[in-house]
Design a protein around this motif. Structure first.
Motif, mmCIF file in Angstrom:
data_model
loop_
_atom_site.group_PDB
_atom_site.id
_atom_site.type_symbol
_atom_site.label_atom_id
_atom_site.label_comp_id
_atom_site.label_asym_id
_atom_site.label_seq_id
_atom_site.Cartn_x
_atom_site.Cartn_y
_atom_site.Cartn_z
ATOM 1 N N PRO A 16 -6.550 -1.633 2.152
ATOM 2 C CA PRO A 16 -6.220 -0.230 2.732
ATOM 3 C C PRO A 16 -7.089 0.547 2.016
ATOM 4 C CG PRO A 16 -4.948 -1.028 2.445
ATOM 5 C CD PRO A 16 -5.641 -2.501 1.731
ATOM 6 N N THR A 17 -8.308 1.769 2.800
ATOM 7 C CA THR A 17 -9.298 1.961 2.059
ATOM 8 C C THR A 17 -9.041 2.730 1.952
ATOM 9 O OG1 THR A 17 -10.365 2.582 4.011
ATOM 10 C CG2 THR A 17 -11.376 0.918 2.040
ATOM 11 N N ASP A 18 -7.792 3.643 2.899
ATOM 12 C CA ASP A 18 -7.036 5.042 2.713
ATOM 13 C C ASP A 18 -5.730 5.406 1.884
ATOM 14 O OD1 ASP A 18 -5.784 3.513 4.209
ATOM 15 O OD2 ASP A 18 -5.082 5.332 6.421
ATOM 16 N N ALA A 57 0.673 -1.329 0.069
ATOM 17 C CA ALA A 57 -0.246 -0.193 -0.198
ATOM 18 C C ALA A 57 0.698 1.431 -0.398
ATOM 19 C CB ALA A 57 -0.654 0.196 1.187
ATOM 20 N N PHE A 58 0.728 2.453 -0.825
ATOM 21 C CA PHE A 58 1.305 3.976 -1.616
ATOM 22 C C PHE A 58 0.059 4.462 -1.135
ATOM 23 C CE2 PHE A 58 3.214 0.292 -3.673
ATOM 24 C CZ PHE A 58 4.272 -0.008 -3.378
ATOM 25 N N ASN A 59 0.450 5.216 0.224
ATOM 26 C CA ASN A 59 0.255 7.391 0.063
ATOM 27 C C ASN A 59 0.364 7.740 -0.956
ATOM 28 O OD1 ASN A 59 -0.894 6.539 2.851
ATOM 29 N ND2 ASN A 59 1.461 7.292 3.438
ATOM 30 N N ASN A 79 -6.924 4.224 -5.511
ATOM 31 C CA ASN A 79 -7.732 4.732 -5.219
ATOM 32 C C ASN A 79 -9.432 4.372 -4.980
ATOM 33 O OD1 ASN A 79 -9.687 6.853 -2.588
ATOM 34 N ND2 ASN A 79 -7.672 5.348 -0.891
ATOM 35 N N MET A 80 -9.668 4.875 -6.160
ATOM 36 C CA MET A 80 -11.057 4.476 -6.357
ATOM 37 C C MET A 80 -11.477 3.443 -6.956
ATOM 38 S SD MET A 80 -13.625 5.805 -7.281
ATOM 39 C CE MET A 80 -15.760 4.510 -8.210
ATOM 40 N N THR A 81 -10.779 2.477 -7.490
ATOM 41 C CA THR A 81 -10.811 0.945 -7.287
ATOM 42 C C THR A 81 -10.621 0.358 -5.884
ATOM 43 O OG1 THR A 81 -9.212 1.242 -9.542
ATOM 44 C CG2 THR A 81 -10.139 -1.264 -8.385
ATOM 45 N N ILE A 82 -9.465 1.001 -4.689
ATOM 46 C CA ILE A 82 -9.523 0.534 -3.430
ATOM 47 C C ILE A 82 -11.071 0.056 -2.759
ATOM 48 C CG2 ILE A 82 -8.519 0.154 -1.984
ATOM 49 C CD1 ILE A 82 -5.933 1.409 -2.958
ATOM 50 N N ARG A 83 -11.618 1.592 -2.725
ATOM 51 C CA ARG A 83 -12.327 1.792 -1.846
ATOM 52 C C ARG A 83 -13.716 0.885 -2.543
ATOM 53 N NH1 ARG A 83 -14.187 6.207 -2.699
ATOM 54 N NH2 ARG A 83 -12.687 7.239 -3.937
#
Length: 469
Positions: A271-273, A227-229, A256-260
């Motif tokens: 990790p949705t953030d 996971a990366f910020n 991020n859109m896909t993760i959430r």
């Protein structure tokens, strides 16, 4: 509609139960998995069970000047199986026999309707695998996969479908069949006809038998989730892994859109953030080598400020890959129209393409999530839209044009694995130029002079040659 005499002739060739008419059947076979492309209602669905039947159907169609649309499971994403000129949809799903598994020569010979996962299940007891691994592996057929030159999650290390086709039998537009290639590891006799038909999308002939290469199944695997910020750190990690001369079996990315969306859909603990996730797997025959490659990946992830989770069991590994395979169905649940593309760029430009895709989504005020095969530069920007909203669909079309233009500008291509079909045909000249288009038309005219086979796909039509009824 076809007249009753032709319908009876088709009954005589394939049997009455294998000839489908009626509005429900015709509607079912009038579309595939591609969104927002034109289509027409077929006049009849014909489901042969043998090569001899395919030859006779093609001969009848040629005699009566009827268009034929070859079809597997209809999972393609470029409109490759959609009828445009009515005619016959030739479904090859009932030609579903694994004709031979030759463990000594590491080959299998199959009919086109064999589902890819069924082939892998059949060869697993021999310790073998068929590496091409499209997202629809549990439903996609071998014939459709060869016709579209499918890729998949393992393309980085193992390549795409064309790297595994050793030979085939094809029924040509004149109703005659011809064989190319075979089981020999080396074969440089004549033109490379097998590779000509791989990715031809049913426009040059109908594939009725395939001999494919198999590989030993790797004994050891190590799957990881990073996971990366910051999106750029994920891109640097991809480049770093390849630069370190580690070639993972899979190296996938989600924004991020896909993760959430996947987490809301599948509840797998993502990790949705995170701005981006990389799903990475190294494999091989030697446990020590796999461990060394995994250590190199861990080091590169940490150098690029990533947070790592390592799967410590088969259950955890399966959970990670179920998350990746859920990306498309999860995104598709958000609206009634899913426009899934496969813009592909050199690996060194993946970060540039990811940032450009995010900007395109903002520019055209669209819901756009991106996932895909970061290790080989094959990204899947996915636009979620309402097909009943004309203004929104206009913005979708503008965004798609910009996506393709950006990919080509970055040294990439229109398609890494989905093919051209209907959806991308109008952009083809932007990549291969007028001379390339003319060459494709020359080949098409030589093998299918009346444009009877899958007309209106891949090869831009010349009005003087297309089938008219």
């Amino acid at each position: 509609m076809l007249d009753e005499i032709i319908i009876k002739q088709l009954h005589a060739i394939v049997g009455k139960d294998n000839v489908l008419i009626g509005s429900v059947n015709l509607t079912t076979y009038s579309y595939d998995a591609t969104a927002d492309v034109p289509h027409a209602m077929p006049e009849v669905i014909v489901m042969p069970t043998s090569t001899a039947q395919v030859r006779k159907v093609v001969q009848l169609a040629a005699w009566k000047s009827i268009a034929i649309y070859p079809r597997g499971a209809g999972t393609n994403l470029s409109g490759g199986t959609i009828p445009l000129d009515h005619g016959i949809v030739l479904s090859l799903q009932k030609m579903d026999q694994i004709l031979e598994i030759d463990a000594e020569n590491l080959t299998a010979t199959v009919q086109p309707g064999v589902v890819i996962q069924d082939l892998n299940n059949a060869i697993a007891s021999y310790g073998l695998m068929y590496p091409p691994d499209p997202g629809t592996v549990t439903t996609a057929t071998m014939g459709g996969s060869v016709a579209e030159n499918s890729g998949g999650l393992r393309g980085l290390k193992y390549g795409v479908t064309k790297h595994y086709v050793m030979g085939m039998e094809v029924v040509l537009a004149n109703g005659k069949s011809v064989r190319f290639g075979g089981k020999t590891v080396k074969n440089v006799t004549a033109y490379d006809f097998s590779n000509l038909f791989v990715g031809s999308e049913g426009t040059l002939g109908i594939i009725v038998e395939i001999t494919c290469k198999l590989l030993p199944e790797p004994k050891f695997h190590k799957a990881m989730l990073a996971a990366f910020n910051i999106m750029e750190d994920a891109g640097k990690t991809v480049s770093g892994i390849i630069k370190a001369q580690v070639i993972p079996a899979t190296l996938e990315i989600m924004d991020n859109m896909t993760i959430r969306t996947v987490e809301d859909f599948a509840h797998v603990g993502l990790p949705t953030d995170a701005a981006a996730l990389l799903l990475i797997e190294v494999d091989g025959m030697a446990e020590q080598v796999v461990a060394q490659e995994a250590d190199a990946v861990i080091r590169i992830v940490e150098e690029n400020h990533g947070t790592l989770h390592i799967a410590n069991s088969d259950e955890e590994r399966d959970n990670l890959w179920s998350a990746r395979r859920a990306a498309l169905p999860a995104l598709a649940s958000l609206n009634n129209t899913v426009v899934l593309e496969d813009a592909t760029v050199p690996r060194s430009r993946v970060t540039d393409m990811l940032l450009a895709l995010a900007e395109i989504g903002r520019k055209y005020r669209l819901v756009l999530g991106t996932f895909g095969h970061a290790g080989d530069g094959n990204l899947h920007p996915t636009i979620l839209a309402d097909k009943y909203n004309a203004d929104e669909m206009s913005r979708v079309h503008q965004a798609v044009e910009e996506i393709f233009a950006t990919a080509i500008k970055l040294g990439g291509t229109l398609s890494g694995e989905h093919g051209i079909g209907i959806a991308k045909m109008r952009f083809l000249g932007n990549e291969i130029g007028d001379s390339g288009l003319k060459l494709m038309q020359t080949i098409k005219n030589a093998l299918d002079p009346t444009h009877m086979l899958n007309p209106g796909k891949l090869v831009p039509r010349e009005e003087k040659t297309h089938v008219s009824r």
